[in-house]
Design a protein around this motif. Structure first.
Motif, PDB file in Angstrom:
ATOM      1  N   LEU A  30       0.815  -1.220   0.000  1.00 28.67           N
ATOM      2  CA  LEU A  30       0.000   0.000   0.000  1.00 28.67           C
ATOM      3  C   LEU A  30       0.846   1.266   0.000  1.00 28.67           C
ATOM      4  O   LEU A  30       0.442   2.297  -0.545  1.00 28.67           O
ATOM      5  N   VAL A  31       2.034   1.174   0.592  1.00 26.67           N
ATOM      6  CA  VAL A  31       2.874   2.359   0.763  1.00 26.67           C
ATOM      7  C   VAL A  31       3.361   2.918  -0.573  1.00 26.67           C
ATOM      8  O   VAL A  31       3.263   4.124  -0.830  1.00 26.67           O
ATOM      9  N   LEU A  32       3.897   2.035  -1.444  1.00 32.78           N
ATOM     10  CA  LEU A  32       4.508   2.511  -2.691  1.00 32.78           C
ATOM     11  C   LEU A  32       3.664   2.270  -3.940  1.00 32.78           C
ATOM     12  O   LEU A  32       4.077   2.640  -5.033  1.00 32.78           O
ATOM     13  N   PRO A  74       0.923   3.855  -4.883  1.00 34.57           N
ATOM     14  CA  PRO A  74       0.613   5.127  -5.561  1.00 34.57           C
ATOM     15  C   PRO A  74       1.775   5.660  -6.393  1.00 34.57           C
ATOM     16  O   PRO A  74       1.561   6.214  -7.474  1.00 34.57           O
ATOM     17  N   LEU A  75       3.006   5.487  -5.896  1.00 36.45           N
ATOM     18  CA  LEU A  75       4.167   5.924  -6.667  1.00 36.45           C
ATOM     19  C   LEU A  75       4.282   5.110  -7.949  1.00 36.45           C
ATOM     20  O   LEU A  75       4.616   5.657  -9.018  1.00 36.45           O
ATOM     21  N   GLY A  76       4.009   3.802  -7.869  1.00 39.91           N
ATOM     22  CA  GLY A  76       4.053   2.961  -9.064  1.00 39.91           C
ATOM     23  C   GLY A  76       3.040   3.394 -10.100  1.00 39.91           C
ATOM     24  O   GLY A  76       3.330   3.403 -11.303  1.00 39.91           O
ATOM     25  N   ILE A  77       1.830   3.755  -9.664  1.00 41.38           N
ATOM     26  CA  ILE A  77       0.812   4.235 -10.595  1.00 41.38           C
ATOM     27  C   ILE A  77       1.247   5.547 -11.240  1.00 41.38           C
ATOM     28  O   ILE A  77       1.058   5.768 -12.444  1.00 41.38           O
ATOM     29  N   TYR A  78       1.854   6.413 -10.438  1.00 41.23           N
ATOM     30  CA  TYR A  78       2.350   7.690 -10.980  1.00 41.23           C
ATOM     31  C   TYR A  78       3.414   7.447 -12.052  1.00 41.23           C
ATOM     32  O   TYR A  78       3.406   8.074 -13.117  1.00 41.23           O
ATOM     33  N   VAL A  79       4.324   6.510 -11.769  1.00 39.07           N
ATOM     34  CA  VAL A  79       5.381   6.183 -12.738  1.00 39.07           C
ATOM     35  C   VAL A  79       4.767   5.587 -14.006  1.00 39.07           C
ATOM     36  O   VAL A  79       5.181   5.919 -15.119  1.00 39.07           O
ATOM     37  N   GLY A 109       7.320  -5.666   0.706  1.00 44.35           N
ATOM     38  CA  GLY A 109       5.995  -5.378   0.182  1.00 44.35           C
ATOM     39  C   GLY A 109       5.936  -4.054  -0.557  1.00 44.35           C
ATOM     40  O   GLY A 109       5.261  -3.930  -1.587  1.00 44.35           O
ATOM     41  N   ALA A 110       6.651  -3.053  -0.047  1.00 44.76           N
ATOM     42  CA  ALA A 110       6.678  -1.744  -0.709  1.00 44.76           C
ATOM     43  C   ALA A 110       7.315  -1.855  -2.093  1.00 44.76           C
ATOM     44  O   ALA A 110       6.836  -1.251  -3.064  1.00 44.76           O
ATOM     45  N   THR A 111       8.402  -2.634  -2.186  1.00 38.08           N
ATOM     46  CA  THR A 111       9.038  -2.863  -3.482  1.00 38.08           C
ATOM     47  C   THR A 111       8.066  -3.544  -4.438  1.00 38.08           C
ATOM     48  O   THR A 111       7.977  -3.193  -5.621  1.00 38.08           O
ATOM     49  N   SER A 112       7.324  -4.523  -3.924  1.00 38.89           N
ATOM     50  CA  SER A 112       6.319  -5.208  -4.734  1.00 38.89           C
ATOM     51  C   SER A 112       5.214  -4.247  -5.182  1.00 38.89           C
ATOM     52  O   SER A 112       4.729  -4.334  -6.308  1.00 38.89           O
ATOM     53  N   GLY A 113       4.819  -3.357  -4.291  1.00 30.88           N
ATOM     54  CA  GLY A 113       3.782  -2.397  -4.633  1.00 30.88           C
ATOM     55  C   GLY A 113       4.195  -1.487  -5.769  1.00 30.88           C
ATOM     56  O   GLY A 113       3.416  -1.207  -6.683  1.00 30.88           O
ATOM     57  N   PHE A 114       5.439  -1.036  -5.722  1.00 30.57           N
ATOM     58  CA  PHE A 114       5.945  -0.174  -6.792  1.00 30.57           C
ATOM     59  C   PHE A 114       6.029  -0.934  -8.111  1.00 30.57           C
ATOM     60  O   PHE A 114       5.541  -0.476  -9.147  1.00 30.57           O
ATOM     61  N   ILE A 117      -6.421  -4.367  -4.132  1.00 34.62           N
ATOM     62  CA  ILE A 117      -5.878  -3.025  -3.909  1.00 34.62           C
ATOM     63  C   ILE A 117      -5.580  -2.336  -5.237  1.00 34.62           C
ATOM     64  O   ILE A 117      -5.911  -1.160  -5.438  1.00 34.62           O
ATOM     65  N   ILE A 118      -4.943  -3.086  -6.161  1.00 34.65           N
ATOM     66  CA  ILE A 118      -4.550  -2.454  -7.423  1.00 34.65           C
ATOM     67  C   ILE A 118      -5.767  -2.151  -8.298  1.00 34.65           C
ATOM     68  O   ILE A 118      -5.762  -1.186  -9.068  1.00 34.65           O
ATOM     69  N   LEU A 119      -6.824  -2.953  -8.180  1.00 37.70           N
ATOM     70  CA  LEU A 119      -8.054  -2.646  -8.911  1.00 37.70           C
ATOM     71  C   LEU A 119      -8.577  -1.271  -8.506  1.00 37.70           C
ATOM     72  O   LEU A 119      -8.970  -0.459  -9.358  1.00 37.70           O
ATOM     73  N   ILE A 120      -8.582  -1.015  -7.210  1.00 38.68           N
ATOM     74  CA  ILE A 120      -9.038   0.283  -6.707  1.00 38.68           C
ATOM     75  C   ILE A 120      -8.095   1.392  -7.154  1.00 38.68           C
ATOM     76  O   ILE A 120      -8.523   2.465  -7.605  1.00 38.68           O
ATOM     77  N   GLY A 121      -6.784   1.115  -7.050  1.00 39.90           N
ATOM     78  CA  GLY A 121      -5.797   2.112  -7.450  1.00 39.90           C
ATOM     79  C   GLY A 121      -5.876   2.451  -8.926  1.00 39.90           C
ATOM     80  O   GLY A 121      -5.821   3.637  -9.309  1.00 39.90           O
ATOM     81  N   TYR A 122      -5.999   1.446  -9.779  1.00 39.79           N
ATOM     82  CA  TYR A 122      -6.100   1.676 -11.218  1.00 39.79           C
ATOM     83  C   TYR A 122      -7.391   2.407 -11.575  1.00 39.79           C
ATOM     84  O   TYR A 122      -7.426   3.215 -12.514  1.00 39.79           O
ATOM     85  N   TYR A 123      -8.463   2.124 -10.817  1.00 40.41           N
ATOM     86  CA  TYR A 123      -9.728   2.800 -11.091  1.00 40.41           C
ATOM     87  C   TYR A 123      -9.596   4.305 -10.856  1.00 40.41           C
ATOM     88  O   TYR A 123      -9.957   5.117 -11.714  1.00 40.41           O
ATOM     89  N   PHE A 124      -9.060   4.670  -9.705  1.00 43.63           N
ATOM     90  CA  PHE A 124      -8.893   6.094  -9.401  1.00 43.63           C
ATOM     91  C   PHE A 124      -7.764   6.722 -10.224  1.00 43.63           C
ATOM     92  O   PHE A 124      -7.752   7.938 -10.434  1.00 43.63           O
ATOM     93  N   GLY A 125      -6.826   5.888 -10.676  1.00 45.94           N
ATOM     94  CA  GLY A 125      -5.753   6.396 -11.531  1.00 45.94           C
ATOM     95  C   GLY A 125      -6.132   6.447 -12.998  1.00 45.94           C
ATOM     96  O   GLY A 125      -5.325   6.811 -13.845  1.00 45.94           O
ATOM     97  N   GLN A 126      -7.388   6.062 -13.306  1.00 52.08           N
ATOM     98  CA  GLN A 126      -7.945   6.100 -14.662  1.00 52.08           C
ATOM     99  C   GLN A 126      -7.110   5.280 -15.645  1.00 52.08           C
ATOM    100  O   GLN A 126      -6.855   5.688 -16.777  1.00 52.08           O
TER     101      GLN A 126
END
Length: 254
Positions: free
Chosen positions: A88-90, A92-97, A140-145, A185-194
């Motif tokens: 969860l920590v990283l 959002p940074l992965g989505i930004y990248v 986990g943070a590395t995996s999130g990114f 988690i990523i489904l939610i993140g990708y949804y808000f990240g369009q």
């Protein structure tokens, strides 16, 4: 949406992806991981990275519920949950990248990192350092990114667990539930990240059935598999995926 699904059925590129999804389902059912590492490179080369990552998130959510349910009793929650927290920590940074960075350079970095890690583990490397919650959260943070940016959430967690003394059944169960939770988690993140598009959703809906069938077949294959066979399959998949993801092979995949 129906028109898009029909268009995918008649698209040779989509047909190739569906075949890869079916094979990947078998791999995922057997090993507990592999969706992003196998579906991602092929789909990104035939379509776009964003469609590839959206497809992975879609097919690895609902169809994986049965697989996660069957692994719930063997899951080591004390090891899994800190990694999910780190994810969860990283993320959002992965989505930004994913949305802003130059994708080729990121792919080179990730592929080379995975190759080095697999080489160490296949050579018998064992991680004897601390396995505290802070270390697990960092993994986990590395995996999130990597998961959000490149569709590869599995390698850091898998290599972390396989570098220890965990048995194959424990690693598989941990990976199944870890990926299931992070997929939500990523489904939610990708949804808000369009990140989702109508084209990607249509392809995801179409791919759910072959993926589900593959999961069932792969889970049957795992029964009775030896520790040695499991590790060989796991390391071979990671290495093959890192090679397939190399930008040098984009023209070949196309």
């Amino acid at each position: 949406m129906i028109e898009l699904i029909y268009a995918h059925l008649n698209n040779p590129a989509s047909q190739i992806v569906l075949c890869v999804v079916f094979i990947t389902g078998i791999v995922r059912g057997f090993s507990g991981f592999g969706t992003g590492m196998l579906v991602g490179p092929v789909t990104a080369a035939l379509f776009t990275p964003k469609i590839a990552l959206a497809l992975i998130a879609i097919i690895d959510s609902v169809p994986a519920i049965a697989l996660a349910w069957s692994a719930r009793h063997k899951t080591q929650w004390r090891e899994v949950l800190p990694l999910v927290l780190g994810y969860l920590v990283l993320m959002p940074l992965g989505i930004y990248v994913l949305k802003t960075a130059e994708p080729i350079a990121m792919r080179w970095f990730i592929c080379i990192s995975i190759m080095l890690a697999v080489t160490l583990l296949w050579g018998g490397f064992k991680y004897r350092g601390p396995r505290s919650k802070s270390v697990s959260v960092s993994v986990g943070a590395t995996s999130g990114f990597m998961g959000a940016a490149a569709g590869l959430p599995g390698p850091p967690a898998l290599l972390y667990w396989m570098a220890g003394d965990n048995k194959a059944a424990q690693v598989r169960a941990n990976m199944i539930f870890y990926l299931f939770l992070t997929d939500i988690i990523i489904l939610i993140g990708y949804y808000f990240g369009q990140i989702f598009t109508a084209e990607a959703i249509a392809l995801g809906i179409l791919a759910m059935l072959p993926y589900f069938i593959g999961l069932h077949i792969g889970a049957k294959f795992f029964i009775g598999a030896s520790e040695v066979l499991y590790k060989r399959v796991a390391f071979s998949l990671i290495l093959a995926a890192s090679i397939l993801a190399l930008p040098l092979l984009d023209n070949v995949l196309r």
